[in-house]
Every structure is written in C-alpha cells, then in structure tokens.
Design an enzyme around this catalytic site. Structure first.
Site, PDB file in Angstrom:
ATOM      1  N   TYR A  51       0.693  -1.108  -0.084  1.00  0.00           N
ATOM      2  CA  TYR A  51       0.053   0.055  -0.068  1.00  0.00           C
ATOM      3  C   TYR A  51       0.723   1.269   0.149  1.00  0.00           C
ATOM      4  O   TYR A  51       1.761   1.433   0.631  1.00  0.00           O
ATOM      5  CB  TYR A  51      -0.840   0.028   1.405  1.00  0.00           C
ATOM      6  CG  TYR A  51      -2.401  -0.019   0.788  1.00  0.00           C
ATOM      7  CD1 TYR A  51      -2.823   1.426   0.259  1.00  0.00           C
ATOM      8  CD2 TYR A  51      -3.136  -0.891   0.806  1.00  0.00           C
ATOM      9  CE1 TYR A  51      -4.234   1.379  -0.287  1.00  0.00           C
ATOM     10  CE2 TYR A  51      -4.429  -0.823   0.598  1.00  0.00           C
ATOM     11  CZ  TYR A  51      -5.079   0.299  -0.313  1.00  0.00           C
ATOM     12  OH  TYR A  51      -6.414   0.272  -0.496  1.00  0.00           O
ATOM     13  N   GLU A  53      -0.467   4.905  -0.433  1.00  0.00           N
ATOM     14  CA  GLU A  53      -1.064   6.313  -0.805  1.00  0.00           C
ATOM     15  C   GLU A  53      -0.011   7.371  -0.553  1.00  0.00           C
ATOM     16  O   GLU A  53       0.664   7.519   0.193  1.00  0.00           O
ATOM     17  CB  GLU A  53      -2.198   6.364   0.324  1.00  0.00           C
ATOM     18  CG  GLU A  53      -3.430   5.670  -0.013  1.00  0.00           C
ATOM     19  CD  GLU A  53      -4.482   5.709   1.007  1.00  0.00           C
ATOM     20  OE1 GLU A  53      -4.470   6.735   1.847  1.00  0.00           O
ATOM     21  OE2 GLU A  53      -5.733   5.208   0.809  1.00  0.00           O
ATOM     22  N   ASP A 197      -5.955  12.852 -25.756  1.00  0.00           N
ATOM     23  CA  ASP A 197      -6.201  11.339 -25.359  1.00  0.00           C
ATOM     24  C   ASP A 197      -5.701  10.491 -26.186  1.00  0.00           C
ATOM     25  O   ASP A 197      -6.432  10.222 -27.180  1.00  0.00           O
ATOM     26  CB  ASP A 197      -7.889  11.363 -25.030  1.00  0.00           C
ATOM     27  CG  ASP A 197      -7.906  10.042 -24.588  1.00  0.00           C
ATOM     28  OD1 ASP A 197      -6.972   8.854 -24.695  1.00  0.00           O
ATOM     29  OD2 ASP A 197      -9.224   9.777 -24.132  1.00  0.00           O
ATOM     30  N   THR A 224      -3.853   5.468 -22.144  1.00  0.00           N
ATOM     31  CA  THR A 224      -3.872   4.104 -21.563  1.00  0.00           C
ATOM     32  C   THR A 224      -2.469   3.568 -21.833  1.00  0.00           C
ATOM     33  O   THR A 224      -1.871   4.111 -22.784  1.00  0.00           O
ATOM     34  CB  THR A 224      -5.006   3.114 -22.312  1.00  0.00           C
ATOM     35  OG1 THR A 224      -4.810   3.387 -23.481  1.00  0.00           O
ATOM     36  CG2 THR A 224      -6.234   3.610 -21.819  1.00  0.00           C
ATOM     37  N   LYS A 227      -2.545  -0.507 -25.045  1.00  0.00           N
ATOM     38  CA  LYS A 227      -3.055  -0.535 -26.331  1.00  0.00           C
ATOM     39  C   LYS A 227      -1.870  -0.675 -27.383  1.00  0.00           C
ATOM     40  O   LYS A 227      -1.063  -1.587 -27.028  1.00  0.00           O
ATOM     41  CB  LYS A 227      -4.067   0.674 -26.822  1.00  0.00           C
ATOM     42  CG  LYS A 227      -5.290   0.379 -25.919  1.00  0.00           C
ATOM     43  CD  LYS A 227      -6.280   1.722 -25.986  1.00  0.00           C
ATOM     44  CE  LYS A 227      -7.599   1.265 -25.067  1.00  0.00           C
ATOM     45  NZ  LYS A 227      -8.507   2.430 -25.186  1.00  0.00           N
ATOM     46  N   ARG A 233      -2.699  -3.136 -18.278  1.00  0.00           N
ATOM     47  CA  ARG A 233      -3.868  -2.681 -18.303  1.00  0.00           C
ATOM     48  C   ARG A 233      -3.766  -1.354 -17.372  1.00  0.00           C
ATOM     49  O   ARG A 233      -4.038  -1.423 -15.944  1.00  0.00           O
ATOM     50  CB  ARG A 233      -5.012  -3.205 -17.874  1.00  0.00           C
ATOM     51  CG  ARG A 233      -5.075  -4.368 -18.753  1.00  0.00           C
ATOM     52  CD  ARG A 233      -6.581  -5.356 -18.542  1.00  0.00           C
ATOM     53  NE  ARG A 233      -7.500  -4.322 -19.516  1.00  0.00           N
ATOM     54  CZ  ARG A 233      -7.610  -4.293 -20.781  1.00  0.00           C
ATOM     55  NH1 ARG A 233      -6.931  -5.160 -21.562  1.00  0.00           N
ATOM     56  NH2 ARG A 233      -8.495  -3.477 -21.334  1.00  0.00           N
TER      57      ARG A 233
HETATM   58  C1  LIG Z   1      -9.493   3.128 -24.372  1.00  0.00           C
HETATM   59  C2  LIG Z   1      -9.539   4.576 -24.252  1.00  0.00           C
HETATM   60  C3  LIG Z   1      -9.838   5.257 -23.023  1.00  0.00           C
HETATM   61  C4  LIG Z   1     -10.422   4.234 -21.724  1.00  0.00           C
HETATM   62  O1  LIG Z   1      -9.387   3.322 -21.231  1.00  0.00           O
HETATM   63  P1  LIG Z   1      -9.960   2.203 -20.319  1.00  0.00           P
HETATM   64  O2  LIG Z   1      -8.659   1.990 -19.728  1.00  0.00           O
HETATM   65  O3  LIG Z   1     -10.830   1.254 -20.961  1.00  0.00           O
HETATM   66  O4  LIG Z   1     -10.732   3.204 -19.185  1.00  0.00           O
HETATM   67  C5  LIG Z   1     -10.220   6.476 -22.825  1.00  0.00           C
HETATM   68  N1  LIG Z   1     -10.056   7.193 -24.128  1.00  0.00           N
HETATM   69  C6  LIG Z   1      -9.616   6.685 -25.380  1.00  0.00           C
HETATM   70  C7  LIG Z   1      -9.592   7.460 -26.572  1.00  0.00           C
HETATM   71  C8  LIG Z   1      -9.495   5.155 -25.653  1.00  0.00           C
HETATM   72  O5  LIG Z   1      -9.426   4.708 -26.801  1.00  0.00           O
END
Ligand SMILES: *Cc1c(COP(=O)(O)O)cnc(C)c1O
Length: 414
Positions: A51, A53, A197, A224, A227, A233
C-alpha cells in the site's frame, strides 16, 4: 500457472481455455495487444502486496523505499518517452485518468469540446449517462459528412461559439493522423486548455511514427498503457509543469486511494521497452500492416471509412455487402478472427447494432506477422463476410487461421 492448477481447478480451466483462444485466433481488436513476459512478471510481482497512498517521498504508509524507486523510475521513463514536463503514473486506467484531468482543471458544468461519440469519441468524452456528460457541458464536434475527416474550420466555428474551457482531441475509431497544431491554434483563439487522449495511438507516438501533441504545445496528454503501447492495463497523465499540482491532487486524494504498485512496476518495464530502438520498428510495422490490410480489402470491394488508414486501425462500412456489424463480428469470431462492431460516421444505426466493424494490427504485429499475412487475413475476412451464414466456410477458415497462428506464437504463451 502450477500454483493455480494445484489450488483452484475452476479458475485454472478458464485460464487455460483463454490461453488456447488467444493462441489459436487472430486478434484484430485495435485496442488489444500481447504484453511481453517481463511485463507479465512485473504484474504478477510482490509489489501487489504493498500500500502506498501518496507520492514518492510523501506517503501515508511505511515501507516505501522500493515503491518510491519503482514509481520514480516509471515517471522518469514516461517523461523521456513522451517528452513530457510532468507525469503522473498512478491512474488505474484510461477512464479514471480522463476523470482526474476534468476534476483538476474544470468546475462543475464547465464547457468542454470532444468528438461526437459515435464518430470516434470515448465515453469519457461526454457520453450523457457517463460522469463526463453529467458533470460537464460537453459540446460535440464532428467529422466531415463526406470525407469523414476532421474538419478543423468547422471545429473552430463551434469553439468560437461555445467558448470551451477545454478541448479534447484523440479518439477510439479515427483512422487518420490528427493535426495537433490546428487544434492548438483553435484553442489559443478561445483561450481553452488542450488535452490529447492518445490512448489508441500512444505506441505509434512513442515509436516516433506519429506526431507528439506536446510538440504542438498541448497542455495535457492522457493515455492508456495497454493498447499500442503494449503495457499493463492502466494509464498515465502527462502535462506541462503548471498543471502538475492540480492534476496530482485530483488523482490522489481526489479520485483514487492507493496506486497499484505492481502495475506501476509493469508500466516502468513497458516504458523501458518502448524507449528501445526496436519499438520504433514495431510501431512502423503496425502501420505498414494496417495499410497492407486496407489495400487488400479495398481490392475486394470493401468500403473503408476515409478510404484507408494512417495509423493502426481501420473502420469498414458493411452495408455495401448487406450485413450489419454485429453479424460480421459473430461470423468472424466463429472463424477465429476477433474484432468489434462499431458505428461509422453518421451511422443510421445505433451503437449496439451499428453498420460497421473496427479492426487493427497492433496484436498481429506483436506476433511477428507482416504484409503477406495481412493479405491472407484480408482474404479470410472477405470470404467470411461474403459467406457469413455458410458454416462450412467459417469452419474451414477457422482451421486455416489456427494453422497460421501456430507459426506466430503469442509472447508469454509457451
Ligand atoms: C481506451 C480508451 C480510453 C479508456 O480506457 P479504459 O482503460 O478502458 O478506461 C479512453 N480514451 C480513449 C480515446 C480510449 O481509446
């Protein structure tokens, strides 16, 4: 998995089936990938017991000597990889990362611009029933109805009218490059903060194949890590130094408690991998493969949105073949090819039963597949889509898919 096998046969059986599914099928979901054995080890490491925080040097628990080291390493590598002034590596995933940015920089009901959701925005970019849509006034922008490309002049007009406090760029289903500089110019005109994003394309930016929004002067970049970046993840937030304090405060204690230290460790390993020159070759091959897949499908008469791709993903409108995205997804799944149904821009159908499918090449490229395999995959996809109710065709393709997959093992699966 010997400990699981000994202790819990129910879980073991399910895991074993998933191993088989992942090895024997072709994965075309553009947001999925296969992580390295080193990343799997980090995720399964004893940092899961801890932990912590707070932030390095300022924690609310003891025993942080090594957690601080791993978090600082992840931060330093993330900053180097994306040329960022500040990085927060604690967000649990992409959606909480985006929430934290809004929570840090916006007030309740402030105006934000994001791409219309069924044209490639994410649920955290203003879906009415999501946190983002309920707490903030999201004003959508659109792709051009004919070309399906972002129309920056139209976006500018909406911005001049609604005067957003924040503009969000970065998408889940946009197959073309994004002009970050155009967005920054529009934002400057209306004094808006810029947020990219880059969840889908982070690996292509880290691998130096697509432009980095920070080079265009963006304020905040979220992504993220699971991907195209091919990590655990999770997610990170990066920003200019002037936004560091409010963003750190919004992540902890604003939205989250303890960070997932084992995932932080895996993020450090992921960024280490992405900093290597081999990763640039990987990123370049993802795009070459996506283009090869696009070319081959176009020859079979497929209608690809925008006519092709600049990145890792493709979007096809299947109405030309008289079937819906859902039918194609199901038929391809039976044939061992996984992808997802998706709306196409200005789709007359809804998101649960849309007209198209979305697919991409990050995972197959990780397996080592190249242009010749893309041609073969396109041929199978075309056969399945054109004979989607012919079970003997689907079964034959499934056997052929399995044969190809045996030659390209999945990392982390023996
Ligand atoms: C995948 C994705 C997210 C969110 O990701 P999670 O880990 O599934 O919450 C946010 N924005 C975009 C553009 C994404 O492709």
């Amino acid at each position: 998995m010997s400990a699981i096998q000994k202790q819990d046969s129910a879980v073991y059986k399910i895991l074993d089936s998933e191993i088989k599914r992942q090895s024997e099928g072709i994965e075309l979901i553009p947001s999925e990938n296969y992580v390295s054995p080193a990343i799997l080890e980090a995720m399964g490491s004893i940092f899961t017991n801890k932990y912590s925080e707070g932030y390095p040097g300022k924690r609310y628990y003891g025993g942080q000597q090594f957690v601080d080291q791993i978090e600082n390493l992840a931060i330093e590598r993330a900053k180097k990889l994306f040329n960022a002034e500040h990085a927060n590596v604690q967000p649990y995933s992409g959606s909480p990362a985006n929430c934290a940015v809004y929570f840090a920089l916006l007030e309740y009901k402030d105006t934000v611009m994001g791409l219309k959701l069924d044209q490639g925005g994410h649920i955290t970019h203003g879906l009415p029933i999501s946190f983002s849509g309920k707490f903030y006034n999201f004003v959508p922008y659109y792709v051009d109805p004919k070309t399906h490309l972002l129309d920056y002049e139209a976006i500018r007009k909406i911005a001049l009218e609604c005067k957003p406090k924040l503009i969000v760029a970065g998408y889940t289903a946009y197959p073309r490059d994004i002009d970050w500089t155009a967005f920054k110019k529009i934002a400057d005109e209306v004094n808006a903060i810029t947020m990219a994003d880059i969840s889908h394309i982070a690996g292509l930016i880290a691998g130096k194949q697509l432009k980095n929004p920070f080079d265009a002067g963006f304020d905040v970049v979220t992504t993220t890590t699971h991907k195209t970046l091919r990590g655990p993840r999770s997610a990170i937030i990066m920003c200019r130094s002037k936004y560091a304090k409010p963003i750190d405060k919004a992540v902890f204690p604003g939205l989250q408690g303890g960070p997932h230290d084992h995932i932080t460790a895996a993020k450090a390993v992921c960024f280490g991998e992405a900093l290597r020159p081999e990763f640039q070759i990987y990123a370049a091959q993802i795009i070459k493969n996506a283009k090869a897949l696009a070319d081959a499908l176009a020859k079979f008469g497929w209608k690809l949105i925008t006519g092709g791709t600049d990145n890792h993903l493709l979007l096809a409108d299947l109405t030309v073949f008289g079937l819906r995205g859902m039918e194609a997804e199901e038929a391809l799944d039976k044939a061992g090819i996984t992808l997802n149904k998706n709306t196409v821009p200005y789709d007359p159908r809804g998101p649960f039963d849309p007209s198209g499918i979305r697919f991409g090449t990050p995972a197959v490229t990780t397996r080592g597949m190249k242009e010749p395999e893309m041609k073969q995959i396109a041929k199978w996809m075309d056969e399945v889509v054109k004979h989607y109710s012919d079970n003997s065709c689907l079964e034959r393709v499934k056997i052929e898919v399995k044969e190809l997959c045996e030659k390209f093992p999945v990392p982390g699966i023996e």
